[in-house]
Write a protein that holds these residues in place. Structure first.
Motif, PDB file in Angstrom:
ATOM      1  N   MET A   1       0.843  -1.184   0.000  1.00 59.18           N
ATOM      2  CA  MET A   1       0.000   0.000   0.000  1.00 59.18           C
ATOM      3  C   MET A   1       0.889   1.249   0.000  1.00 59.18           C
ATOM      4  N   ALA A   2       0.547   2.219  -0.802  1.00 58.05           N
ATOM      5  CA  ALA A   2       1.333   3.449  -0.920  1.00 58.05           C
ATOM      6  C   ALA A   2       1.168   4.308   0.337  1.00 58.05           C
ATOM      7  N   ASP A   3       2.212   5.065   0.658  1.00 59.38           N
ATOM      8  CA  ASP A   3       2.144   5.975   1.795  1.00 59.38           C
ATOM      9  C   ASP A   3       1.166   7.105   1.486  1.00 59.38           C
ATOM     10  N   PRO A   4       0.381   7.537   2.483  1.00 64.17           N
ATOM     11  CA  PRO A   4      -0.533   8.651   2.238  1.00 64.17           C
ATOM     12  C   PRO A   4       0.231   9.924   1.878  1.00 64.17           C
ATOM     13  N   VAL A   5      -0.380  10.727   1.035  1.00 64.39           N
ATOM     14  CA  VAL A   5       0.211  12.006   0.656  1.00 64.39           C
ATOM     15  C   VAL A   5      -0.038  12.977   1.807  1.00 64.39           C
ATOM     16  N   LEU A   6       1.035  13.279   2.525  1.00 62.54           N
ATOM     17  CA  LEU A   6       0.990  14.212   3.654  1.00 62.54           C
ATOM     18  C   LEU A   6       2.105  15.228   3.464  1.00 62.54           C
ATOM     19  N   PRO A   7       1.967  16.403   4.078  1.00 71.58           N
ATOM     20  CA  PRO A   7       3.093  17.327   4.047  1.00 71.58           C
ATOM     21  C   PRO A   7       4.266  16.738   4.827  1.00 71.58           C
ATOM     22  N   LEU A   8       5.431  17.309   4.631  1.00 70.76           N
ATOM     23  CA  LEU A   8       6.648  16.881   5.316  1.00 70.76           C
ATOM     24  C   LEU A   8       7.046  17.956   6.314  1.00 70.76           C
ATOM     25  N   PHE A   9       7.435  17.534   7.506  1.00 72.68           N
ATOM     26  CA  PHE A   9       8.005  18.474   8.462  1.00 72.68           C
ATOM     27  C   PHE A   9       9.507  18.300   8.401  1.00 72.68           C
ATOM     28  N   VAL A  10      10.220  19.374   8.041  1.00 75.65           N
ATOM     29  CA  VAL A  10      11.680  19.319   7.945  1.00 75.65           C
ATOM     30  C   VAL A  10      12.278  20.328   8.916  1.00 75.65           C
ATOM     31  N   TYR A  11      13.429  19.982   9.495  1.00 76.50           N
ATOM     32  CA  TYR A  11      14.018  20.824  10.539  1.00 76.50           C
ATOM     33  C   TYR A  11      15.511  21.052  10.369  1.00 76.50           C
ATOM     34  N   GLY A  12      16.120  20.504   9.326  1.00 73.90           N
ATOM     35  CA  GLY A  12      17.568  20.633   9.163  1.00 73.90           C
ATOM     36  C   GLY A  12      17.970  20.998   7.756  1.00 73.90           C
ATOM     37  N   THR A  13      18.730  20.121   7.117  1.00 76.75           N
ATOM     38  CA  THR A  13      19.307  20.432   5.805  1.00 76.75           C
ATOM     39  C   THR A  13      18.281  20.474   4.683  1.00 76.75           C
ATOM     40  N   LEU A  14      17.040  20.070   4.947  1.00 80.08           N
ATOM     41  CA  LEU A  14      15.983  20.136   3.928  1.00 80.08           C
ATOM     42  C   LEU A  14      15.165  21.417   4.020  1.00 80.08           C
ATOM     43  N   ARG A  15      15.412  22.246   5.036  1.00 77.08           N
ATOM     44  CA  ARG A  15      14.686  23.524   5.153  1.00 77.08           C
ATOM     45  C   ARG A  15      15.098  24.472   4.030  1.00 77.08           C
ATOM     46  N   SER A  16      14.243  25.422   3.754  1.00 76.15           N
ATOM     47  CA  SER A  16      14.522  26.442   2.739  1.00 76.15           C
ATOM     48  C   SER A  16      15.875  27.082   2.999  1.00 76.15           C
ATOM     49  N   GLY A  17      16.675  27.210   1.954  1.00 78.49           N
ATOM     50  CA  GLY A  17      17.974  27.859   2.063  1.00 78.49           C
ATOM     51  C   GLY A  17      19.079  26.949   2.573  1.00 78.49           C
ATOM     52  N   GLN A  18      18.764  25.741   2.998  1.00 77.79           N
ATOM     53  CA  GLN A  18      19.779  24.819   3.489  1.00 77.79           C
ATOM     54  C   GLN A  18      20.260  23.907   2.355  1.00 77.79           C
ATOM     55  N   ARG A  19      21.367  23.218   2.564  1.00 79.38           N
ATOM     56  CA  ARG A  19      22.091  22.554   1.486  1.00 79.38           C
ATOM     57  C   ARG A  19      21.329  21.472   0.718  1.00 79.38           C
ATOM     58  N   ASN A  20      20.375  20.792   1.318  1.00 79.08           N
ATOM     59  CA  ASN A  20      19.653  19.730   0.602  1.00 79.08           C
ATOM     60  C   ASN A  20      18.291  20.153   0.060  1.00 79.08           C
ATOM     61  N   HIS A  21      17.853  21.341   0.399  1.00 79.05           N
ATOM     62  CA  HIS A  21      16.507  21.762  -0.015  1.00 79.05           C
ATOM     63  C   HIS A  21      16.340  21.790  -1.542  1.00 79.05           C
TER      64      HIS A  21
END
Length: 141
Positions: A1-21
């Motif tokens: 079964m596929a994962d439900p489409v939910l928003p993601l809570f990010v707190y580190g390198t995936l935040r806006s302006g950070q290296r992985n965003h």
């Protein structure tokens, strides 16, 4: 079964302006909002943060709630699971869990995917915890 489409809570390198965003989320987001994860503590890892659950609801991690375009969701989630070392059996670096997150602007509670430290990362870093008192990796003061 596929994962439900939910928003993601990010707190580190995936935040806006950070290296992985840009690499992982750039061009896939429809909304980015400041948000808070209650009942968690943020720690400074080796170049990236990690969050662990805490029974105290007053402990908070600050980050962003990111809504990914539904057509891109499965591909983005797969790439993030890979980045975070998230294994289906829950033994990886991080585990992806469905948690309530509070949108800062209006206080609404929203279900979101959150990556918390898994057993492998927790065991590796348990000997030298480095909590970030502000709960904000971008603004630790």
């Amino acid at each position: 079964m596929a994962d439900p489409v939910l928003p993601l809570f990010v707190y580190g390198t995936l935040r806006s302006g950070q290296r992985n965003h840009t690499h992982y989320l750039g061009g896939h987001c429809t909304r980015i909002e400041p948000a808070v994860l209650a009942g968690a503590v943020l720690h400074q890892g080796p170049g990236y943060p990690y969050a662990v659950a805490d029974p105290d609801p007053g402990r908070r991690v600050r980050g962003e709630l990111i809504t990914v375009r539904p057509a891109d969701f499965a591909r983005v989630l797969t790439a993030l699971d890979e980045l975070e070392g998230c294994r289906p059996d829950g033994t990886g670096y991080y585990v992806r869990l469905r948690r309530p997150v509070i949108v800062t602007a209006h206080g609404e509670r929203v279900a979101a995917w959150v990556y918390l430290a898994g057993p492998e990362l927790s065991a590796r870093l348990r000997a030298r915890p480095a909590p970030i008192p502000s709960g904000d990796w971008v603004d630790p003061a």
